[in-house]
Write a protein that holds these residues in place. Structure first.
Motif, PDB file in Angstrom:
ATOM      1  N   HIS A 294      -9.516  -4.368   7.548  1.00  0.00           N
ATOM      2  CA  HIS A 294      -8.045  -3.652   7.966  1.00  0.00           C
ATOM      3  C   HIS A 294      -7.890  -4.048   9.529  1.00  0.00           C
ATOM      4  CE1 HIS A 294      -8.877  -0.196   5.171  1.00  0.00           C
ATOM      5  NE2 HIS A 294      -8.659  -1.225   4.661  1.00  0.00           N
TER       6      HIS A 294
ATOM      7  N   TRP B 165       1.089  -1.297  14.298  1.00  0.00           N
ATOM      8  CA  TRP B 165       1.142   0.141  14.058  1.00  0.00           C
ATOM      9  C   TRP B 165       0.979   0.841  15.619  1.00  0.00           C
ATOM     10  CZ3 TRP B 165      -3.200   3.591  11.786  1.00  0.00           C
ATOM     11  CH2 TRP B 165      -2.844   4.894  11.656  1.00  0.00           C
TER      12      TRP B 165
ATOM     13  N   GLU C  93      -5.480  -3.559   4.345  1.00  0.00           N
ATOM     14  CA  GLU C  93      -4.510  -2.752   5.409  1.00  0.00           C
ATOM     15  C   GLU C  93      -4.411  -3.847   6.754  1.00  0.00           C
ATOM     16  OE1 GLU C  93      -5.412   1.161   6.563  1.00  0.00           O
ATOM     17  OE2 GLU C  93      -6.083   1.536   4.828  1.00  0.00           O
TER      18      GLU C  93
ATOM     19  N   ILE D   1       4.542   3.368   8.294  1.00  0.00           N
ATOM     20  CA  ILE D   1       4.507   1.936   8.768  1.00  0.00           C
ATOM     21  C   ILE D   1       4.834   1.010   7.830  1.00  0.00           C
ATOM     22  CG2 ILE D   1       2.688   2.225  10.824  1.00  0.00           C
ATOM     23  CD1 ILE D   1       0.500   1.993   8.874  1.00  0.00           C
TER      24      ILE D   1
ATOM     25  N   ALA E 277       0.249  -2.665   5.113  1.00  0.00           N
ATOM     26  CA  ALA E 277       0.156  -1.340   5.133  1.00  0.00           C
ATOM     27  C   ALA E 277       1.193  -0.581   6.050  1.00  0.00           C
ATOM     28  CB  ALA E 277      -0.985  -0.826   5.674  1.00  0.00           C
ATOM     29  N   GLN E 278       2.039   0.041   5.346  1.00  0.00           N
ATOM     30  CA  GLN E 278       2.182   0.370   4.032  1.00  0.00           C
ATOM     31  C   GLN E 278       3.625  -0.116   3.402  1.00  0.00           C
ATOM     32  OE1 GLN E 278       0.818   4.494   3.432  1.00  0.00           O
ATOM     33  NE2 GLN E 278      -0.855   4.250   4.782  1.00  0.00           N
TER      34      GLN E 278
ATOM     35  N   ASN F 146     -12.851   4.105   1.275  1.00  0.00           N
ATOM     36  CA  ASN F 146     -12.172   3.754   2.492  1.00  0.00           C
ATOM     37  C   ASN F 146     -12.542   3.924   3.718  1.00  0.00           C
ATOM     38  OD1 ASN F 146      -9.006   2.793   3.304  1.00  0.00           O
ATOM     39  ND2 ASN F 146      -9.474   4.945   4.531  1.00  0.00           N
ATOM     40  N   GLU F 147     -12.599   2.924   4.591  1.00  0.00           N
ATOM     41  CA  GLU F 147     -12.938   3.011   5.888  1.00  0.00           C
ATOM     42  C   GLU F 147     -14.265   3.621   6.159  1.00  0.00           C
ATOM     43  OE1 GLU F 147      -9.487   3.736   8.520  1.00  0.00           O
ATOM     44  OE2 GLU F 147      -8.854   1.501   8.179  1.00  0.00           O
TER      45      GLU F 147
ATOM     46  N   PHE G 102       0.764  -1.287   0.053  1.00  0.00           N
ATOM     47  CA  PHE G 102      -0.009  -0.050   0.091  1.00  0.00           C
ATOM     48  C   PHE G 102       0.970   0.954  -0.109  1.00  0.00           C
ATOM     49  CE2 PHE G 102      -3.108   2.212   3.069  1.00  0.00           C
ATOM     50  CZ  PHE G 102      -3.591   3.063   2.238  1.00  0.00           C
TER      51      PHE G 102
ATOM     52  N   TYR H   4      -4.534  -3.472  12.677  1.00  0.00           N
ATOM     53  CA  TYR H   4      -3.246  -3.252  13.046  1.00  0.00           C
ATOM     54  C   TYR H   4      -3.268  -3.677  14.437  1.00  0.00           C
ATOM     55  CZ  TYR H   4      -3.015   0.034   8.965  1.00  0.00           C
ATOM     56  OH  TYR H   4      -3.122   0.414   7.965  1.00  0.00           O
TER      57      TYR H   4
ATOM     58  N   LEU I  87       0.710  10.177   2.032  1.00  0.00           N
ATOM     59  CA  LEU I  87       0.632  10.214   3.681  1.00  0.00           C
ATOM     60  C   LEU I  87       2.303  10.515   3.970  1.00  0.00           C
ATOM     61  CD1 LEU I  87      -0.646   7.610   5.903  1.00  0.00           C
ATOM     62  CD2 LEU I  87       0.572   9.668   6.780  1.00  0.00           C
TER      63      LEU I  87
ATOM     64  N   GLU J   7       0.133   5.463   0.258  1.00  0.00           N
ATOM     65  CA  GLU J   7      -0.956   6.419   0.387  1.00  0.00           C
ATOM     66  C   GLU J   7      -0.142   7.730   0.416  1.00  0.00           C
ATOM     67  OE1 GLU J   7      -3.078   5.967   4.117  1.00  0.00           O
ATOM     68  OE2 GLU J   7      -4.275   7.871   3.649  1.00  0.00           O
TER      69      GLU J   7
ATOM     70  N   GLY K  46      -6.546   4.593   1.756  1.00  0.00           N
ATOM     71  CA  GLY K  46      -6.390   5.302   3.068  1.00  0.00           C
ATOM     72  C   GLY K  46      -7.260   6.547   3.127  1.00  0.00           C
ATOM     73  N   ASN K  47      -7.234   7.171   4.154  1.00  0.00           N
ATOM     74  CA  ASN K  47      -8.116   8.295   4.700  1.00  0.00           C
ATOM     75  C   ASN K  47      -7.953   9.290   3.779  1.00  0.00           C
ATOM     76  OD1 ASN K  47      -8.659   6.744   6.892  1.00  0.00           O
ATOM     77  ND2 ASN K  47      -7.185   7.707   8.360  1.00  0.00           N
TER      78      ASN K  47
ATOM     79  N   TRP L 127      -4.670  14.006   7.201  1.00  0.00           N
ATOM     80  CA  TRP L 127      -3.320  13.908   7.636  1.00  0.00           C
ATOM     81  C   TRP L 127      -2.826  15.272   8.087  1.00  0.00           C
ATOM     82  CZ3 TRP L 127      -2.900   9.189   9.921  1.00  0.00           C
ATOM     83  CH2 TRP L 127      -3.617   8.257   8.990  1.00  0.00           C
TER      84      TRP L 127
ATOM     85  N   LEU M  46       3.706   8.450  10.906  1.00  0.00           N
ATOM     86  CA  LEU M  46       3.458   7.054  11.053  1.00  0.00           C
ATOM     87  C   LEU M  46       4.771   6.433  10.695  1.00  0.00           C
ATOM     88  CD1 LEU M  46       0.797   8.255  10.574  1.00  0.00           C
ATOM     89  CD2 LEU M  46      -0.098   5.913   9.778  1.00  0.00           C
TER      90      LEU M  46
HETATM   91  O1  AHR Z   1      -2.680   2.919   6.711  1.00  0.00           O
HETATM   92  C1  AHR Z   1      -2.682   4.165   7.572  1.00  0.00           C
HETATM   93  C2  AHR Z   1      -4.281   4.535   7.890  1.00  0.00           C
HETATM   94  O2  AHR Z   1      -4.763   3.497   8.526  1.00  0.00           O
HETATM   95  C3  AHR Z   1      -5.067   4.679   6.382  1.00  0.00           C
HETATM   96  O3  AHR Z   1      -5.139   5.785   5.963  1.00  0.00           O
HETATM   97  C4  AHR Z   1      -6.484   4.296   6.843  1.00  0.00           C
HETATM   98  O4  AHR Z   1      -7.203   3.737   5.925  1.00  0.00           O
HETATM   99  C5  AHR Z   1      -6.297   3.327   8.036  1.00  0.00           C
HETATM  100  O5  AHR Z   1      -7.139   4.010   9.283  1.00  0.00           O
END
Ligand code: AHR
Length: 497
Positions: A241, A295, A291, A353, A347-348, A171-172, A24, A243, A28, A26, A70-71, A96, A315
């Motif tokens: 997803h 993390w 994901e 991360i 991710a990622q 996403n999410e 992944f 973590y 970010l 993003e 991702g967000n 972010w 991150l």
């Molecule tokens: O991977 C980091 C973030 O984690 C992503 O942007 C989001 O989809 C998740 O909450």
């Protein structure tokens, strides 16, 4: 301490979809800017892509990379990232809290993916946008020409369409932090209508609906049930997803987290199949675990950062040896569910991360988690075998009956190879593994790779490769029985051919 396992070439779970070794990128932190792309870096090519990073990505043999979030995607105007660079806008990036320069966009990422030998898993914005932006984007990316958006792509210098096959519908969307957060019904309706429209543009695509952001979401698993009630016939996958972290420094409990991940996967499968039964459908929805990782190391640093800078470090978890063990177990968990988990994205990939870290203007290096991911991607291709495991167990803070041995096998019929992936979760004792491999007559041990370290908290940094695998693992085979000694807290890859 002793454990037993039986692997038989006839007892297959399913062919492994190579896309479970996806990753992944993003928009970010330094994933894109300072990660895959850094014009002026000594290794940068004429397009600004860092060759040192590309080399490491190629070592991982990554089959698919999710992009651009991702967000991030929930506030992204894809049109900002195409066409002449000098006219691309700078935007406040609200997910972010940074400034996005849009120097890299869809076409550049497609170029990078080609260099990295990987497919792109695209995501569309269902936060601030919807059907219209999604249909235009897919026309821009996947149609040969002769229409407004496909001709615009050509005018931007991309004669051939990208033909992206896999698309995430947002996403999410269950998360209150998500820009344009929706209820399950709101999202389900939007997702099905977007899916239908995108398929009208390109019927050959595969679509992923958003599942829950993690197993602990209060709306899990009703979210999945409701979303699938709306989208069942229009999508192919539902996303997961997850973590994990070890903020309490409880290694025994941390290494048992895949018990929870396994339950998560089983529950999502059950929910998909419940909706299937309700709809009397012939179609099966598969899982895209798009994901997953450890993390938590960077949470504190990120909470103190000032907003609105360009590509700040965000991150940037520095991974420990124990993190690599859990990443190994998470990969084993996917293999155990190879019949339903068809895609997964670590991710990622770079800086955020990530298994690969860089210094701006400096070197690129492998974090501890790089190694189990690389081994699984390199050797975990073929059929997932239904391993029968008998292991002593332990109890931890959140789990009971956690097997010390977490293991499975992969049979590659083409290359006639059997690979055993195994984690010994015991914090102080080696594990004597006896594995019945009688159906693999004549197979010999090729190598026994081990990732181990005296210090669970050991890390790798620029120029400091402290946690690296070796091939001096102890195993022997005779009369169809493999005997191996798995060091305490170790990741093992035993290859037979
Ligand atoms: O991977 C980091 C973030 O984690 C992503 O942007 C989001 O989809 C998740 O909450």
């Amino acid at each position: 301490l002793k454990a037993k396992m039986v692997l038989d070439k006839e007892y297959k779970i399913a062919p492994i979809d190579n896309r479970i070794y996806g990753s992944f990128i993003e928009h970010l932190g330094r994933a894109v800017y300072g990660g895959i792309y850094e014009p002026g870096h000594p290794t940068a090519d004429s397009n600004g892509f860092r060759r040192d990073v590309l080399e490491l990505v190629k070592e991982l043999n990554v089959p698919i990379v999710r992009y651009p979030g991702g967000n991030f995607v929930s506030g992204y105007n894809w049109e900002d990232g195409v066409g002449p660079r000098e006219s691309r806008p700078r935007r406040l990036e609200l997910a972010w809290r940074t400034i996005e320069t849009n120097e890299v966009g869809t076409n550049e990422f497609a170029d990078w993916a080609k260099l990295a030998n990987t497919e792109v898993m695209m995501a569309v914005n269902l936060g601030t946008r919807g059907i219209d932006a999604a249909r235009n984007l897919i026309e821009y990316c996947n149609i040969d020409g002769g229409t407004y958006w496909s001709d615009l792509r050509k005018a931007h210098g991309y004669k051939e369409p990208h033909r992206f096959k896999t698309w995430c519908l947002g996403n999410e969307m269950d998360g209150p932090w998500q820009i344009g957060h929706k209820t399950a019904d709101e999202y389900g309706r939007l997702a099905v209508e977007t899916a239908k429209t995108m398929r009208q543009v390109d019927p050959s695509i595969e679509l992923v609906a958003c599942g829950s952001s993690h197993v602990g979401m209060p709306t899990f698993p009703q979210w999945e049930a409701t979303v699938l009630e709306h989208t069942y016939e229009a999508v192919d996958y539902i996303s997961l997803h997850q973590y994990y972290g070890n903020p309490q420094n409880d290694a025994a409990n941390f290494l048992a987290r895949t018990m929870d991940m396994d339950r998560f996967i089983r529950t999502v499968i059950a929910t998909c199949d419940f909706v299937k039964a309700k709809k009397r459908s012939k179609k099966t929805i598969n899982l895209s675990f798009d994901e997953w990782n450890v993390w938590y190391h960077s949470h504190e640093a990120d909470s103190k950062r000032d907003p609105w800078s360009i590509a700040p470090p965000q991150l940037e978890d520095v991974y420990t040896f124990e993190d690599a063990l859990l990443v190994g177990s998470m990969l084993i968990t996917f293999l155990k569910h190879a019949d339903r988990v068809k895609m997964a994205c670590l991710a990622q990939l770079v800086n955020v991360i990530a298994p690969i870290m860089t210094d701006n203007g400096g070197s690129a290096w492998r974090q501890t988690i790089f190694f189990p991911y690389m081994h699984a991607s390199q050797f975990g291709r073929g059929y997932a075998l239904n391993a029968v495991v008998a292991s002593p167990v332990y109890d931890s803070k959140d789990y009971t009956d956690v097997p010390y041995l977490d293991a499975t096998g992969v049979y590659n019929e083409e290359s006639e190879e059997l690979t055993i992936f195994a984690v010994n979760r015991h914090l102080s004792e080696p594990l004597a593994l006896e594995c019945d491999v009688r159906s693999f007559a004549g197979y010999e041990i090729v190598e026994h790779i081990v990732l181990e370290h005296d210090d669970l908290k050991a890390v790798n940094r620029a120029g400091e490769a402290n946690v690296v695998p070796h091939t001096n693992g102890r195993s022997a085979i005779s009369d169809g029985v493999l005997e191996a000694s798995l060091a305490r807290t170790s990741w093992n890859v035993i290859r037979l051919a």
